[in-house]
Write a protein that holds these residues in place. Sequence first.
Motif, PDB file in Angstrom:
ATOM      1  N   THR A 175     -17.110  16.596   8.082  1.00 35.20           N
ATOM      2  CA  THR A 175     -17.401  15.265   7.539  1.00 35.20           C
ATOM      3  C   THR A 175     -16.388  14.865   6.477  1.00 35.20           C
ATOM      4  N   VAL A 176     -16.065  15.808   5.578  1.00 34.73           N
ATOM      5  CA  VAL A 176     -15.077  15.514   4.529  1.00 34.73           C
ATOM      6  C   VAL A 176     -13.703  15.227   5.140  1.00 34.73           C
ATOM      7  N   ALA A 177     -13.301  16.048   6.110  1.00 34.17           N
ATOM      8  CA  ALA A 177     -11.976  15.857   6.726  1.00 34.17           C
ATOM      9  C   ALA A 177     -11.896  14.546   7.489  1.00 34.17           C
ATOM     10  N   LEU A 178     -12.957  14.184   8.202  1.00 34.59           N
ATOM     11  CA  LEU A 178     -12.939  12.923   8.937  1.00 34.59           C
ATOM     12  C   LEU A 178     -12.910  11.737   7.985  1.00 34.59           C
ATOM     13  N   GLY A 179     -13.613  11.863   6.856  1.00 33.48           N
ATOM     14  CA  GLY A 179     -13.544  10.798   5.866  1.00 33.48           C
ATOM     15  C   GLY A 179     -12.148  10.618   5.307  1.00 33.48           C
ATOM     16  N   LEU A 180     -11.466  11.746   5.004  1.00 31.53           N
ATOM     17  CA  LEU A 180     -10.097  11.661   4.507  1.00 31.53           C
ATOM     18  C   LEU A 180      -9.155  11.085   5.549  1.00 31.53           C
ATOM     19  N   ARG A 181      -9.374  11.461   6.812  1.00 35.62           N
ATOM     20  CA  ARG A 181      -8.511  10.957   7.872  1.00 35.62           C
ATOM     21  C   ARG A 181      -8.743   9.470   8.130  1.00 35.62           C
ATOM     22  N   ALA A 182      -9.958   8.996   7.904  1.00 31.01           N
ATOM     23  CA  ALA A 182     -10.279   7.601   8.201  1.00 31.01           C
ATOM     24  C   ALA A 182      -9.787   6.656   7.112  1.00 31.01           C
ATOM     25  N   PHE A 183      -9.589   7.145   5.884  1.00 28.92           N
ATOM     26  CA  PHE A 183      -9.214   6.261   4.789  1.00 28.92           C
ATOM     27  C   PHE A 183      -7.905   5.511   5.035  1.00 28.92           C
ATOM     28  N   PRO A 184      -6.788   6.179   5.393  1.00 36.64           N
ATOM     29  CA  PRO A 184      -5.555   5.411   5.626  1.00 36.64           C
ATOM     30  C   PRO A 184      -5.703   4.387   6.742  1.00 36.64           C
ATOM     31  N   MET A 185      -6.415   4.752   7.794  1.00 37.46           N
ATOM     32  CA  MET A 185      -6.607   3.829   8.898  1.00 37.46           C
ATOM     33  C   MET A 185      -7.422   2.612   8.469  1.00 37.46           C
ATOM     34  N   LEU A 186      -8.481   2.833   7.696  1.00 40.00           N
ATOM     35  CA  LEU A 186      -9.314   1.728   7.234  1.00 40.00           C
ATOM     36  C   LEU A 186      -8.569   0.854   6.229  1.00 40.00           C
ATOM     37  N   ILE A 187      -7.725   1.479   5.403  1.00 36.10           N
ATOM     38  CA  ILE A 187      -6.953   0.690   4.442  1.00 36.10           C
ATOM     39  C   ILE A 187      -6.036  -0.292   5.169  1.00 36.10           C
ATOM     40  N   GLU A 188      -5.365   0.170   6.221  1.00 35.10           N
ATOM     41  CA  GLU A 188      -4.503  -0.728   6.991  1.00 35.10           C
ATOM     42  C   GLU A 188      -5.314  -1.843   7.646  1.00 35.10           C
ATOM     43  N   GLU A 189      -6.486  -1.493   8.170  1.00 36.81           N
ATOM     44  CA  GLU A 189      -7.336  -2.514   8.788  1.00 36.81           C
ATOM     45  C   GLU A 189      -7.778  -3.550   7.763  1.00 36.81           C
ATOM     46  N   PHE A 190      -8.153  -3.087   6.572  1.00 36.90           N
ATOM     47  CA  PHE A 190      -8.584  -4.015   5.531  1.00 36.90           C
ATOM     48  C   PHE A 190      -7.443  -4.922   5.073  1.00 36.90           C
ATOM     49  N   GLN A 191      -6.228  -4.376   5.032  1.00 40.07           N
ATOM     50  CA  GLN A 191      -5.087  -5.199   4.639  1.00 40.07           C
ATOM     51  C   GLN A 191      -4.835  -6.306   5.656  1.00 40.07           C
ATOM     52  N   VAL A 192      -4.920  -5.971   6.938  1.00 35.78           N
ATOM     53  CA  VAL A 192      -4.755  -6.992   7.979  1.00 35.78           C
ATOM     54  C   VAL A 192      -5.868  -8.029   7.892  1.00 35.78           C
ATOM     55  N   LEU A 193      -7.094  -7.561   7.679  1.00 30.20           N
ATOM     56  CA  LEU A 193      -8.223  -8.475   7.582  1.00 30.20           C
ATOM     57  C   LEU A 193      -8.097  -9.393   6.377  1.00 30.20           C
ATOM     58  N   TYR A 194      -7.668  -8.840   5.252  1.00 29.54           N
ATOM     59  CA  TYR A 194      -7.522  -9.660   4.049  1.00 29.54           C
ATOM     60  C   TYR A 194      -6.372 -10.657   4.188  1.00 29.54           C
ATOM     61  N   ALA A 195      -5.282 -10.245   4.861  1.00 34.41           N
ATOM     62  CA  ALA A 195      -4.177 -11.179   5.089  1.00 34.41           C
ATOM     63  C   ALA A 195      -4.615 -12.341   5.970  1.00 34.41           C
ATOM     64  N   ALA A 196      -5.399 -12.047   7.010  1.00 39.88           N
ATOM     65  CA  ALA A 196      -5.916 -13.122   7.856  1.00 39.88           C
ATOM     66  C   ALA A 196      -6.845 -14.037   7.083  1.00 39.88           C
ATOM     67  N   HIS A 197      -7.643 -13.457   6.196  1.00 42.84           N
ATOM     68  CA  HIS A 197      -8.551 -14.276   5.374  1.00 42.84           C
ATOM     69  C   HIS A 197      -7.774 -15.189   4.441  1.00 42.84           C
ATOM     70  N   ARG A 198      -6.710 -14.674   3.806  1.00 43.51           N
ATOM     71  CA  ARG A 198      -5.914 -15.510   2.909  1.00 43.51           C
ATOM     72  C   ARG A 198      -5.196 -16.618   3.666  1.00 43.51           C
ATOM     73  N   LEU A 199      -4.722 -16.314   4.867  1.00 43.07           N
ATOM     74  CA  LEU A 199      -4.064 -17.342   5.669  1.00 43.07           C
ATOM     75  C   LEU A 199      -5.036 -18.456   6.026  1.00 43.07           C
ATOM     76  N   ARG A 200      -6.265 -18.085   6.311  1.00 39.92           N
ATOM     77  CA  ARG A 200      -7.262 -19.096   6.660  1.00 39.92           C
ATOM     78  C   ARG A 200      -7.637 -19.946   5.451  1.00 39.92           C
ATOM     79  N   THR A 201      -7.781 -19.321   4.273  1.00 39.72           N
ATOM     80  CA  THR A 201      -8.152 -20.079   3.075  1.00 39.72           C
ATOM     81  C   THR A 201      -7.033 -21.006   2.623  1.00 39.72           C
ATOM     82  N   ARG A 202      -5.773 -20.661   2.936  1.00 41.18           N
ATOM     83  CA  ARG A 202      -4.675 -21.561   2.581  1.00 41.18           C
ATOM     84  C   ARG A 202      -4.673 -22.813   3.462  1.00 41.18           C
ATOM     85  N   GLN A 203      -5.090 -22.635   4.705  1.00 44.35           N
ATOM     86  CA  GLN A 203      -5.128 -23.777   5.603  1.00 44.35           C
ATOM     87  C   GLN A 203      -6.301 -24.709   5.295  1.00 44.35           C
ATOM     88  N   LEU A 204      -7.419 -24.125   4.856  1.00 44.93           N
ATOM     89  CA  LEU A 204      -8.599 -24.915   4.516  1.00 44.93           C
ATOM     90  C   LEU A 204      -8.871 -24.751   3.035  1.00 44.93           C
TER      91      LEU A 204
END
Length: 278
Positions: free
Chosen positions: A169-198
């Motif tokens: 469980t600990v190892a899978l959590g550590l392995r998932a963090f970098p992947m989730l961070i990249e996903e969150f960055q993409v999601l946040y970039a899409a959110h900022r792009l949408r808020t700039r348009q509206l």
Amino acid sequence: MTSNARSSNRRSSRRVMLLAPVPGTSRIHELWAGTKLLVVLGFSVLLWFFPGWVTIVLGWALVLTAARIAHIPRGALPSWPRRLWILFALGFTFASLSGGSPVISVGGVEIGLGGASHYVRAVALAVCLFGLAAMLSWTTNVAEVVPALTTLARPLKLLRLPIEEWAVTVALGLRAFPMLIEEFQVLYAAHRLRTRQLQPDGRAGRRQQARDVIDLIAAAVAMTLRRADEMGNAITARGGTGQLSAAPARPGLADWVTLGVAAAAGGLAVAAETLLHH
């Protein structure tokens, strides 16, 4: 090259690299993962009970020496945002107002530096702990963590505790963090792009911002669950979690030497702190 291109390259070169090993090999990379876990855990406990300058300096010496041996590039270090420096400055200012010894005299005015020294020591201790954890993540593959944790916690099996499941469980959590961070960055970039348009104004704008935050949280939860489902399917296809902790790993001569050096540094820190307080 334009100034915008230079700033973007500078930001990309200073991107934070955590929970991901730095490419390459060295004596530190080749150490058993359990050895590095023991050193980090031991010095973390030591800094908890003896948070003095001697212990902090020795911890910093170990971190810098390990970074030099492991050939950690400067690009792996995180860049501190300006807001964080401002926060540190404000904290130092407010801590200085508490006074305390030592006291210096400037123009006939006595100024107590006790609060400021305690604040600086706390920041240095926190950064030292961050450096220890960063060295562990930069030089250790996550796949090596599960067998190491299983080996170190083997005595707890006498208490019928699910050690292997906890380690996985600990190892899978550590392995998932970098992947989730990249996903969150993409999601946040899409959110900022949408808020700039509206960009509605007034009360409608605040309501829209509240709805956007709710949508962002819901999308983040859905994305995390999707990634967890994909990781679970991948683990099942490879034979289950038992395969993750089955890789044999044992300490070698370099590991015993490293543990001896860390133990000697810890003993020296304890002796020095004890003498200074008595």
